[in-house]
Motif scaffolding. Structure first.
Motif, mmCIF file in Angstrom:
data_model
loop_
_atom_site.group_PDB
_atom_site.id
_atom_site.type_symbol
_atom_site.label_atom_id
_atom_site.label_comp_id
_atom_site.label_asym_id
_atom_site.label_seq_id
_atom_site.Cartn_x
_atom_site.Cartn_y
_atom_site.Cartn_z
ATOM 1 N N ALA A 286 54.192 -58.879 -73.318
ATOM 2 C CA ALA A 286 53.510 -59.802 -74.232
ATOM 3 C C ALA A 286 52.374 -60.518 -73.520
ATOM 4 O O ALA A 286 51.281 -60.701 -74.069
ATOM 5 C CB ALA A 286 54.506 -60.809 -74.792
ATOM 6 N N ARG A 287 52.626 -60.916 -72.266
ATOM 7 C CA ARG A 287 51.567 -61.562 -71.489
ATOM 8 C C ARG A 287 50.426 -60.586 -71.216
ATOM 9 O O ARG A 287 49.239 -60.956 -71.299
ATOM 10 C CB ARG A 287 52.140 -62.102 -70.174
ATOM 11 N N ALA A 288 50.767 -59.343 -70.924
ATOM 12 C CA ALA A 288 49.729 -58.334 -70.694
ATOM 13 C C ALA A 288 48.853 -58.166 -71.931
ATOM 14 O O ALA A 288 47.618 -58.068 -71.833
ATOM 15 C CB ALA A 288 50.374 -57.001 -70.318
ATOM 16 N N ALA A 289 49.477 -58.135 -73.113
ATOM 17 C CA ALA A 289 48.711 -57.983 -74.348
ATOM 18 C C ALA A 289 47.799 -59.179 -74.583
ATOM 19 O O ALA A 289 46.653 -59.030 -75.012
ATOM 20 C CB ALA A 289 49.656 -57.787 -75.534
ATOM 21 N N LEU B 206 41.495 -57.564 -67.802
ATOM 22 C CA LEU B 206 42.309 -56.356 -67.693
ATOM 23 C C LEU B 206 43.069 -56.333 -66.375
ATOM 24 O O LEU B 206 44.186 -55.821 -66.296
ATOM 25 C CB LEU B 206 41.426 -55.110 -67.817
ATOM 26 N N SER B 207 42.482 -56.889 -65.337
ATOM 27 C CA SER B 207 43.156 -56.918 -64.034
ATOM 28 C C SER B 207 44.461 -57.708 -64.123
ATOM 29 O O SER B 207 45.515 -57.261 -63.660
ATOM 30 C CB SER B 207 42.230 -57.534 -62.989
ATOM 31 N N ALA B 208 44.405 -58.887 -64.738
ATOM 32 C CA ALA B 208 45.614 -59.697 -64.881
ATOM 33 C C ALA B 208 46.612 -59.030 -65.812
ATOM 34 O O ALA B 208 47.828 -59.091 -65.593
ATOM 35 C CB ALA B 208 45.245 -61.085 -65.412
ATOM 36 N N ALA B 209 46.101 -58.372 -66.854
ATOM 37 C CA ALA B 209 46.990 -57.674 -67.785
ATOM 38 C C ALA B 209 47.718 -56.538 -67.085
ATOM 39 O O ALA B 209 48.920 -56.326 -67.282
ATOM 40 C CB ALA B 209 46.188 -57.138 -68.969
ATOM 41 N N LYS B 210 47.005 -55.806 -66.229
ATOM 42 C CA LYS B 210 47.634 -54.706 -65.500
ATOM 43 C C LYS B 210 48.689 -55.227 -64.529
ATOM 44 O O LYS B 210 49.722 -54.593 -64.317
ATOM 45 C CB LYS B 210 46.563 -53.891 -64.770
ATOM 46 N N THR B 211 48.440 -56.389 -63.945
ATOM 47 C CA THR B 211 49.433 -56.985 -63.046
ATOM 48 C C THR B 211 50.707 -57.324 -63.812
ATOM 49 O O THR B 211 51.825 -57.086 -63.324
ATOM 50 C CB THR B 211 48.858 -58.250 -62.400
ATOM 51 N N ALA B 212 50.550 -57.864 -65.016
ATOM 52 C CA ALA B 212 51.716 -58.196 -65.830
ATOM 53 C C ALA B 212 52.499 -56.935 -66.195
ATOM 54 O O ALA B 212 53.735 -56.928 -66.185
ATOM 55 C CB ALA B 212 51.276 -58.926 -67.097
ATOM 56 N N ALA B 213 51.783 -55.851 -66.510
ATOM 57 C CA ALA B 213 52.461 -54.592 -66.836
ATOM 58 C C ALA B 213 53.195 -54.040 -65.613
ATOM 59 O O ALA B 213 54.300 -53.483 -65.731
ATOM 60 C CB ALA B 213 51.455 -53.575 -67.353
ATOM 61 N N LEU C 298 46.488 -49.734 -70.445
ATOM 62 C CA LEU C 298 45.587 -50.691 -69.792
ATOM 63 C C LEU C 298 44.706 -49.993 -68.766
ATOM 64 O O LEU C 298 43.533 -50.334 -68.605
ATOM 65 C CB LEU C 298 46.408 -51.804 -69.144
ATOM 66 N N ALA C 299 45.254 -48.986 -68.078
ATOM 67 C CA ALA C 299 44.439 -48.206 -67.140
ATOM 68 C C ALA C 299 43.337 -47.470 -67.890
ATOM 69 O O ALA C 299 42.189 -47.388 -67.422
ATOM 70 C CB ALA C 299 45.318 -47.220 -66.374
ATOM 71 N N GLY C 300 43.669 -46.921 -69.050
ATOM 72 C CA GLY C 300 42.655 -46.248 -69.848
ATOM 73 C C GLY C 300 41.545 -47.189 -70.276
ATOM 74 O O GLY C 300 40.357 -46.842 -70.221
ATOM 75 N N LEU C 301 41.908 -48.400 -70.688
ATOM 76 C CA LEU C 301 40.898 -49.385 -71.077
ATOM 77 C C LEU C 301 40.019 -49.775 -69.894
ATOM 78 O O LEU C 301 38.854 -50.132 -70.065
ATOM 79 C CB LEU C 301 41.586 -50.634 -71.637
ATOM 80 N N ASP C 302 40.591 -49.689 -68.705
ATOM 81 C CA ASP C 302 39.855 -50.046 -67.486
ATOM 82 C C ASP C 302 39.155 -48.839 -66.867
ATOM 83 O O ASP C 302 38.674 -48.915 -65.738
ATOM 84 C CB ASP C 302 40.827 -50.660 -66.476
ATOM 85 N N SER C 303 39.131 -47.697 -67.615
ATOM 86 C CA SER C 303 38.505 -46.451 -67.143
ATOM 87 C C SER C 303 39.099 -45.980 -65.820
ATOM 88 O O SER C 303 38.409 -45.390 -64.987
ATOM 89 C CB SER C 303 36.978 -46.630 -67.005
ATOM 90 N N ASP C 304 40.389 -46.248 -65.629
ATOM 91 C CA ASP C 304 41.097 -45.857 -64.407
ATOM 92 C C ASP C 304 41.847 -44.551 -64.691
ATOM 93 O O ASP C 304 43.040 -44.547 -64.990
ATOM 94 C CB ASP C 304 42.062 -46.969 -63.999
ATOM 95 N N GLY C 305 41.126 -43.431 -64.582
ATOM 96 C CA GLY C 305 41.684 -42.128 -64.925
ATOM 97 C C GLY C 305 42.906 -41.727 -64.120
ATOM 98 O O GLY C 305 43.911 -41.287 -64.699
#
Length: 577
Positions: free
Chosen positions: A193-196, A203-210, A234-241
């Protein structure tokens, strides 16, 4: 499988279902977290029935009394609501057992909608106490004041969970099935929920929460699969293939230890995330796993629901095959899905079954277009259009009208390919009329984008006919919409749409010899596509960049600016594989 959470969303889903299935047999299970929510839902159903001229009844009493009433009266037309006991499980079991015994009556002509209401435990009780009826249910919804299970809603004015710069997150729409909850579920869902909530701004903080959710999830749990799915999205949104691929693979692995229904639920989401971000290898594996599960279930049960689920999995496999350019595989699975849906449409004759058939025809048509088989494409698209027209006339819902516009666009695409500009103009104009109406009524980004696409289609026909005034008018209107959506959404999809609109306007300016206007819009398109190519690094983004470079080069040549032309053409050449 739980798709919805809020009362409003659940009601919207049920309302659409009742509209589509009016006059046909339908069995619905609705569970809620409070009696108040069920009472509100029942009241809305009553009003819906009154407005539509349907007979409405609510059957109350003890379990024995309700079971006796069902035995005496089924099949019965209209809408029948059966509220089960909130406290007494044995009372609920008695009614569910009787529904199961009477399942054959529920499919007879003259039977309307039977809606079973109960507490959240209904989702676990009905599959066991009414297994056969549950297997052929038309819909089940779960209602509560939660988003992801166990997570309170955001306060008014806050970012809704899952609302990000890239639109609604797929993982935030999933709930943990009650049977899959573990001691760690609440903590995992709190992290997600925090990630969302963080994803729109960081996105960096969201990925940390995930990542924290992954670390606290129990091995082999649904929680773990959901956490990996969130990390992948979240990786996809951050273009982290690389992380996108790694995390989706981990989600697939986690799914393999789950019960079949939970596994299918998670794999559905993996496929959606994979297709959204172009991670086709993971989507291929997930769709293959899901297809195997549903094929086995369809062979064992042979129920309409199991067969429809199989057709959905076949379509998922086809969508992944199309994304990979494997047209033979896509054709094979789409043809099998079409065969299943023809049979279901003939047997059930419901609006849902007819729409499913139309969707399968469109899928087959898409493969035929990609192969240049215009006769085959024309045949299936025309059949789909006939169905879409009938459903739009019968239902008059926004969904049915949009479906009709899509079918018209498909027919128009074949007409354009064949050079039948009169036919293309006719169907595109009809589609544009529908989409103007929908955009005005709905005012959603989706409806606005649909309108922009229709304007582009009309513009393409005008260009082919040399009607530059008409082309300029509709392309300028489309550009206005695309600018607004790109500003509001800022997604890669919206930014690419804007670049396409700019190129269309530029093409008209070139044809009119307005080189200043052409240079301005082509330069803006090039700027957008450079940014997208740097962020996404996909073959499609690089190809778009090459096209924009060539457009800029064409204007430079026309102006005699050979240095500029040479520079952009050389850059485009180096992008070409």
């Amino acid at each position: 499988m739980v798709h919805l959470s809020s009362l409003q969303d659940a009601w919207d889903d049920l309302r659409r279902h009742l509209e589509w299935s009016r006059g046909h047999p339908s069995l619905v299970f609705a569970a809620a977290s409070s009696l108040t929510e069920l009472a509100t839902l029942s009241q809305r159903i009553s009003v819906f029935a009154a407005r539509g001229g349907d007979e409405f009844r609510e059957v109350g009493g003890s379990g024995a009394e309700i079971a006796g009433w069902l035995t005496e009266h089924l099949p019965i037309a209209g809408i029948t609501v059966v509220p089960l006991s909130w406290e007494e499980a044995h009372d609920r079991y008695r009614v569910l057992a009787r529904v199961n015994e009477l399942r054959a009556r529920l499919a007879r002509p003259g039977q309307g909608a039977l809606i079973i209401l109960g507490p959240m435990s209904l989702n676990q009780e009905a599959p066991y106490q009414a297994a056969d009826a549950w297997a052929v249910r038309s819909l089940n919804v779960s209602i509560g004041s939660i988003g992801i299970a166990g997570i309170p809603p955001s306060p008014v004015g806050a970012n809704e969970p899952g609302e990000t710069v890239a639109g609604r997150l797929i993982f935030s729409g999933l709930q943990v099935p009650a049977a899959e909850r573990t001691a760690a579920t609440t903590a995992v869902l709190d992290h997600l929920a925090r990630a969302a909530r963080l994803s729109p701004t960081s996105l960096s903080a969201a990925k940390t929460a995930a990542t924290q959710a992954v670390s606290e999830a129990q091995a082999g749990s649904f929680d773990l699969g959901l956490a990996w799915l969130a990390s992948a999205e979240l990786a996809g949104l951050d273009s982290d293939g690389p992380c996108l691929t790694e995390h989706l693979t981990a989600a697939i692995t986690a799914a393999r230890g789950l019960s079949p229904p939970s596994r299918v639920l998670l794999l559905d989401a993996v496929i959606a995330v994979g297709l959204r971000f172009g991670e086709n290898s993971a989507a291929t594996q997930a769709s293959a796993d899901q297809l195997a599960l549903r094929r086995d279930l369809a062979e064992r049960l042979a129920t309409p629901e199991a067969l429809r689920d199989l057709s959905v999995s076949l379509n998922n496999v086809g969508a992944v095959a199309r994304a990979r350019g494997d047209w033979d595989r896509a054709a094979t699975v789409y043809d099998e899905s079409l065969h299943l849906r023809r049979d279901l449409a003939a047997r059930l004759a419901t609006p849902e079954a007819q729409r499913d058939l139309s969707v399968s025809l469109d899928n087959v048509g898409a493969v035929a277009r990609a192969r240049g088989d215009w006769d085959r494409a024309a045949t299936v698209y025309d059949e789909s259009l006939t169905i879409a027209r009938d459903l739009a006339a019968r239902l008059a819902t926004p969904e049915a009208q949009r479906d009709l516009s899509v079918s018209l666009d498909n027919v128009g695409a074949v007409a354009r390919a064949r050079g039948d500009w009169d036919r293309a103009a006719t169907v595109y104009d009809e589609s544009l009329h529908l989409r103007r109406d929908l955009a005005a009524r709905l005012a959603t980004p989706e409806a606005q984008r649909d309108l922009s696409v229709s304007l582009d289609n009309v513009g393409a026909v005008a260009r082919a006919r040399g009607d530059w005034d008409r082309a300029a008018t509709v392309y300028d209107e489309s550009l206005t919409i695309a600018r607004d959506l790109a500003h509001r959404l800022a997604t890669p999809e919206a930014l690419r749409d804007l670049s396409v609109s700019l190129n269309n306007v530029g093409a008209v300016a070139r044809a009119r010899g307005d080189w200043d206007r052409a240079a301005t819009v082509y330069d803006e398109s090039l700027h957008l596509r450079r940014d997208l190519a740097a962020r996404l690094a996909t073959p499609e983004a690089l190809r778009d960049l090459s096209v924009s470079l060539n457009n800029v080069g064409a204007v430079a040549r026309a102006r005699g600016d050979w240095d500029r032309a040479a520079t952009v053409y050389d850059e485009s050449l180096h992008l070409t594989p």
